[in-house]
Design a protein around this motif. Structure first.
Motif, PDB file in Angstrom:
ATOM      1  N   LEU A   1      -8.783  -1.228  -1.534  1.00 44.65           N
ATOM      2  CA  LEU A   1      -7.352  -0.941  -1.491  1.00 44.65           C
ATOM      3  C   LEU A   1      -7.050   0.405  -2.156  1.00 44.65           C
ATOM      4  O   LEU A   1      -6.281   1.220  -1.630  1.00 44.65           O
ATOM      5  CB  LEU A   1      -6.588  -2.064  -2.180  1.00 44.65           C
ATOM      6  N   LEU A   2      -7.676   0.661  -3.314  1.00 45.13           N
ATOM      7  CA  LEU A   2      -7.424   1.910  -4.024  1.00 45.13           C
ATOM      8  C   LEU A   2      -7.957   3.115  -3.255  1.00 45.13           C
ATOM      9  O   LEU A   2      -7.343   4.196  -3.270  1.00 45.13           O
ATOM     10  CB  LEU A   2      -8.055   1.853  -5.427  1.00 45.13           C
ATOM     11  N   ILE A   3      -9.089   2.952  -2.587  1.00 48.68           N
ATOM     12  CA  ILE A   3      -9.640   4.052  -1.784  1.00 48.68           C
ATOM     13  C   ILE A   3      -8.675   4.401  -0.643  1.00 48.68           C
ATOM     14  O   ILE A   3      -8.462   5.572  -0.320  1.00 48.68           O
ATOM     15  CB  ILE A   3     -11.041   3.695  -1.248  1.00 48.68           C
ATOM     16  N   LEU A   4      -8.062   3.391  -0.040  1.00 41.79           N
ATOM     17  CA  LEU A   4      -7.077   3.645   1.004  1.00 41.79           C
ATOM     18  C   LEU A   4      -5.855   4.370   0.432  1.00 41.79           C
ATOM     19  O   LEU A   4      -5.329   5.313   1.044  1.00 41.79           O
ATOM     20  CB  LEU A   4      -6.645   2.319   1.643  1.00 41.79           C
TER      21      LEU A   4
ATOM     22  N   GLY B   1      -4.885  11.775  -5.018  1.00 37.53           N
ATOM     23  CA  GLY B   1      -6.166  11.382  -5.581  1.00 37.53           C
ATOM     24  C   GLY B   1      -7.250  12.293  -5.035  1.00 37.53           C
ATOM     25  O   GLY B   1      -7.017  13.126  -4.160  1.00 37.53           O
ATOM     26  N   GLY B   2      -8.477  12.126  -5.542  1.00 40.35           N
ATOM     27  CA  GLY B   2      -9.553  13.031  -5.134  1.00 40.35           C
ATOM     28  C   GLY B   2     -10.792  12.307  -4.668  1.00 40.35           C
ATOM     29  O   GLY B   2     -10.947  11.093  -4.861  1.00 40.35           O
ATOM     30  N   GLU B   3     -11.689  13.088  -4.054  1.00 39.07           N
ATOM     31  CA  GLU B   3     -12.919  12.514  -3.511  1.00 39.07           C
ATOM     32  C   GLU B   3     -13.828  11.959  -4.604  1.00 39.07           C
ATOM     33  O   GLU B   3     -14.562  10.994  -4.387  1.00 39.07           O
ATOM     34  CB  GLU B   3     -13.670  13.565  -2.685  1.00 39.07           C
ATOM     35  N   PHE B   4     -13.761  12.530  -5.818  1.00 41.27           N
ATOM     36  CA  PHE B   4     -14.589  12.011  -6.905  1.00 41.27           C
ATOM     37  C   PHE B   4     -14.096  10.634  -7.330  1.00 41.27           C
ATOM     38  O   PHE B   4     -14.845   9.833  -7.896  1.00 41.27           O
ATOM     39  CB  PHE B   4     -14.575  12.974  -8.102  1.00 41.27           C
ATOM     40  N   GLY B   5     -12.817  10.343  -7.043  1.00 47.59           N
ATOM     41  CA  GLY B   5     -12.305   9.000  -7.325  1.00 47.59           C
ATOM     42  C   GLY B   5     -13.036   7.939  -6.520  1.00 47.59           C
ATOM     43  O   GLY B   5     -13.257   6.814  -6.996  1.00 47.59           O
TER      44      GLY B   5
ATOM     45  N   ALA C   1     -19.527  -4.242 -11.453  1.00 43.89           N
ATOM     46  CA  ALA C   1     -18.719  -5.457 -11.580  1.00 43.89           C
ATOM     47  C   ALA C   1     -17.554  -5.278 -12.550  1.00 43.89           C
ATOM     48  O   ALA C   1     -17.027  -6.246 -13.091  1.00 43.89           O
ATOM     49  CB  ALA C   1     -19.575  -6.647 -12.015  1.00 43.89           C
ATOM     50  N   LEU C   2     -17.157  -4.016 -12.776  1.00 42.93           N
ATOM     51  CA  LEU C   2     -16.003  -3.761 -13.621  1.00 42.93           C
ATOM     52  C   LEU C   2     -14.717  -3.937 -12.824  1.00 42.93           C
ATOM     53  O   LEU C   2     -13.679  -4.306 -13.379  1.00 42.93           O
ATOM     54  CB  LEU C   2     -16.091  -2.340 -14.198  1.00 42.93           C
ATOM     55  N   LEU C   3     -14.771  -3.672 -11.504  1.00 41.48           N
ATOM     56  CA  LEU C   3     -13.634  -3.834 -10.620  1.00 41.48           C
ATOM     57  C   LEU C   3     -14.030  -4.683  -9.426  1.00 41.48           C
ATOM     58  O   LEU C   3     -15.186  -4.637  -8.976  1.00 41.48           O
ATOM     59  CB  LEU C   3     -13.123  -2.472 -10.132  1.00 41.48           C
ATOM     60  N   ASP C   4     -13.069  -5.417  -8.895  1.00 45.80           N
ATOM     61  CA  ASP C   4     -13.310  -6.227  -7.703  1.00 45.80           C
ATOM     62  C   ASP C   4     -13.407  -5.319  -6.472  1.00 45.80           C
ATOM     63  O   ASP C   4     -12.666  -4.341  -6.343  1.00 45.80           O
ATOM     64  CB  ASP C   4     -12.167  -7.226  -7.532  1.00 45.80           C
ATOM     65  N   GLN C   5     -14.315  -5.648  -5.549  1.00 43.52           N
ATOM     66  CA  GLN C   5     -14.531  -4.812  -4.375  1.00 43.52           C
ATOM     67  C   GLN C   5     -13.273  -4.712  -3.506  1.00 43.52           C
ATOM     68  O   GLN C   5     -12.973  -3.659  -2.941  1.00 43.52           O
ATOM     69  CB  GLN C   5     -15.689  -5.361  -3.537  1.00 43.52           C
TER      70      GLN C   5
ATOM     71  N   ILE D   1       0.831  -1.209   0.000  1.00 40.09           N
ATOM     72  CA  ILE D   1       0.000   0.000   0.000  1.00 40.09           C
ATOM     73  C   ILE D   1       0.862   1.255   0.000  1.00 40.09           C
ATOM     74  O   ILE D   1       0.581   2.213  -0.744  1.00 40.09           O
ATOM     75  CB  ILE D   1      -0.962  -0.016   1.208  1.00 40.09           C
ATOM     76  N   LEU D   2       1.900   1.278   0.798  1.00 37.82           N
ATOM     77  CA  LEU D   2       2.784   2.440   0.795  1.00 37.82           C
ATOM     78  C   LEU D   2       3.486   2.589  -0.553  1.00 37.82           C
ATOM     79  O   LEU D   2       3.699   3.715  -1.032  1.00 37.82           O
ATOM     80  CB  LEU D   2       3.810   2.332   1.926  1.00 37.82           C
ATOM     81  N   GLY D   3       3.828   1.463  -1.161  1.00 34.75           N
ATOM     82  CA  GLY D   3       4.449   1.519  -2.487  1.00 34.75           C
ATOM     83  C   GLY D   3       3.492   2.065  -3.534  1.00 34.75           C
ATOM     84  O   GLY D   3       3.883   2.883  -4.374  1.00 34.75           O
ATOM     85  N   LEU D   4       2.228   1.616  -3.482  1.00 33.84           N
ATOM     86  CA  LEU D   4       1.226   2.133  -4.421  1.00 33.84           C
ATOM     87  C   LEU D   4       0.976   3.625  -4.194  1.00 33.84           C
ATOM     88  O   LEU D   4       0.806   4.388  -5.153  1.00 33.84           O
ATOM     89  CB  LEU D   4      -0.085   1.354  -4.267  1.00 33.84           C
TER      90      LEU D   4
END
Length: 617
Positions: free
Chosen positions: A372-375, A348-352, A363-367, A309-312
């Motif tokens: 993880l991306l929101i974090l 990143g932004g809140e609209f993300g 169902a385009l992305l896995d939950q 996560i820190l790397g991302l």
């Protein structure tokens, strides 16, 4: 007596809301000031407060998503206030930056991030959505940081705002297209759903502009005619929320609707009143929004896979900084502006959150990937205040053009009667009077630009530091009779006084005091001839205001003449307790009571004061 008890027993919702409000307020009051004192800014404090009270730590407010949805109203009010400050003519001037730089940055950033996501194994459609979602920046965060440093009107501030505005516009069709990009949706329904969304959005957009142009002014005129502040404030809230909901129902951004409403009112005579009524709501709700973002961060994931996560997060910040720099340079911005934008827009932004959640629902992305991306987005938002502080106090200084400091002038000793240290507005007025009287004087001023400007008008001004005894000697301090310390900076003023008292004790010192504290410093240094710069003008205006109340000019002058020696005596008494705040407050209160008694004892003043209410009635 039974009804109130029944109400208390049957209102768990109200109790829950009050409890949540108490938790948010307590967290903000306890944590945000600590971050401000550490120089980390309010935003990071709100984010940290949200993490602490959120599900990942104390879980005091478990439903973070519901709070975030409500807190979006803070962004609505923020964009409305920004719209109020942007007149339509100015917005037209910005169109090149909005659509030129904005589209360029979005294209470059989306391409780089989508390529990175595709290389990590996502499908092309999913990678495109992830790239665009992560490419969006946080409008409230960036604007708040710029506002804190008064940089909204700078070149990089205007370009940042233009970019954020374009991103909000560009996010709408992408949000509408996500279901179509999902598996087989396009083949099943064709392009009809997207066209319907676009038509609905265009209709709502046009309706808001046309309706607002012809209805908003009459509406506020009607509200102002009631002479009720509550009605006027309610009308402002009605317009903001109504415009936001109209855009939301059309599938557009609520913030965009509020922004348009603000722009339509920017030329209105009610603009300042509206802004004053909206400002308290904007500040509170924006703080709530940042706390909600902090609550959304699933800190448990960070404990499970910290390196990933820190790397991302680091990769996101670096890629966005690189893409923004590249776009800015392609837009022919300088390196200084490009670096400012790269740091400001690296998160990143809140609209993300909205786009990624919509992609998960389709169902385009896995939950799990979305969580993880929101974090990652939340952590990137937390890094921006820190990076911006480091940039301001570090890298930005490298781009400051280092002008060679001009050498001090060598004044010629022309045996002046008076030396003047500092030739701003205060010193120039004195210089004009002396010039009219043909009294020779010499001026030393440490501001090279000011010296150059004043010399154009034929004034004899030298560039130099009046606290340097060698320059004073060269300027004729050894034979001059008077030195006027007219500099506005108290510290610089005191340095000059100390040097002159030591090296040229024969000079009679006259000084400009910025305020009472500065006056006390000068008096402690032995300067008895001083003028508090605001006192004469304040007393003169007070006299004119008394005349406006119906008091004769002679009586008004008598009132001022009574006040002035009392104030001088109070100033000397306060000097005796200099540095003791408790005794100083007591002395100020005693002086106020003495002045009241002094006026009451003066029969002429007391009689005139008693006549004012009767005359007004």
């Amino acid at each position: 007596m039974g009804a109130p008890l029944a109400i208390r027993k049957e209102s768990p919702l109200a109790t829950g809301l009050l409890l949540n409000a108490l938790i948010f307020l307590a967290a903000a009051v306890l944590i945000v000031p600590v971050f401000k004192r550490l120089g980390l800014g309010e935003v990071l404090g709100y984010l940290a407060a949200g993490v602490v009270i959120g599900p990942s730590v104390l879980a005091l407010v478990p439903d973070a998503e519901a709070v975030l949805q409500f807190a979006q109203v803070g962004i609505v009010f923020l964009l409305f206030v920004i719209g109020l400050e942007l007149k339509p003519a100015r917005l037209r001037v910005m169109r090149k930056a909005v659509f030129g730089f904005g589209s360029l940055q979005v294209a470059v950033t989306t391409a780089l991030l989508a390529l990175a996501a595709w290389s990590l194994g996502l499908s092309p459609a999913a990678a495109l959505v992830v790239g665009f979602s992560l490419g969006l920046c946080s409008t409230p965060l960036v604007l708040h940081l710029l506002g804190e440093r008064k940089e909204l009107q700078t070149r990089h501030g205007r370009h940042a705002f233009a970019l954020l505005l374009f991103q909000d516009l560009a996010a709408i069709p992408v949000l509408a297209a996500i279901p179509i990009l999902a598996a087989d949706a396009l083949m099943a329904d064709g392009a009809a759903p997207l066209l319907r969304e676009v038509a609905l959005a265009a209709g709502a957009f046009t309706g808001l502009i046309v309706g607002g142009r012809y209805l908003l002014r009459p509406l506020f005129h009607y509200a102002a005619a009631t002479r009720s502040r509550e009605v006027f404030a309610g009308t402002a809230l009605l317009v903001v929320i109504g415009a936001a909901l109209l855009m939301e129902l059309a599938g557009l951004s609520m913030a965009l609707g509020a922004f348009i409403a603000g722009v339509l009112l920017a030329d209105s005579e009610y603009r300042h009143n509206i802004e004053a009524d909206i400002e308290p709501f904007r500040g509170l709700l924006l703080g709530l929004f940042f706390m909600a973002v902090g609550m959304m961060a699933e800190i448990g994931l960070l404990a499970e896979m910290p390196l990933a996560i820190l790397g991302l997060t680091l990769g996101l910040v670096l890629l966005k900084g690189l893409s923004v720099t590249l776009a800015a340079r392609l837009y022919r911005s300088g390196w200084k502006e490009a670096s400012n934008l790269a740091v400001l827009l690296s998160q990143g932004g809140e609209f993300g959150f909205v786009l990624l959640s919509a992609a998960a629902a389709a169902a385009l992305l896995d939950q799990a990937l979305v969580s993880l991306l929101i974090l990652v987005v939340s952590l990137s938002m937390a890094t921006t205040p820190l990076l911006f502080q480091l940039h301001v106090h570090g890298l930005r200084r490298l781009f400051v053009t280092q002008r060679a400091k001009p050498a001090y002038d060598r004044p010629s000793d022309e045996s002046p009667e008076i030396l003047i240290a500092g030739f701003g507005r205060f010193g120039q007025i004195m210089g004009r009077a002396l010039q009219g009287l043909k009294i020779p004087y010499t001026v030393l001023d440490i501001n090279a630009d000011q010296v150059e400007f004043v010399r154009r008008y034929g004034n004899k001004v030298y560039f130099g530091d009046a606290s340097r005894t060698d320059l004073l000697e060269a300027a004729g301090a050894g034979r001059a009779r008077v030195l006027v310390v007219a500099v506005g900076d108290p510290e610089a003023s005191m340095r000059i006084v100390e040097q002159v008292k030591r090296r040229f004790p024969h000079l009679r010192l006259y000084a400009r005091a910025r305020n009472r504290y500065h006056a006390h410093l000068l008096m402690r240094a032995g300067v008895t001839n001083l003028v508090r710069e605001l006192l004469p003008a304040s007393l003169e205006l007070t006299r004119e205001a008394l005349v406006g109340l119906g008091i004769s000019r002679d009586q008004a002058q008598h009132t001022i003449d009574t006040f002035r020696p009392h104030d001088e005596q109070a100033l000397r008494r306060q000097l005796e307790v200099f540095g003791n705040e408790k005794q100083l407050i007591q002395t100020i209160q005693e002086a106020a009571r003495e002045l009241e008694a002094l006026y009451e004892a003066d029969e002429d003043i007391a009689t005139r004061m008693e006549e004012i209410p009767r005359r007004r009635d």
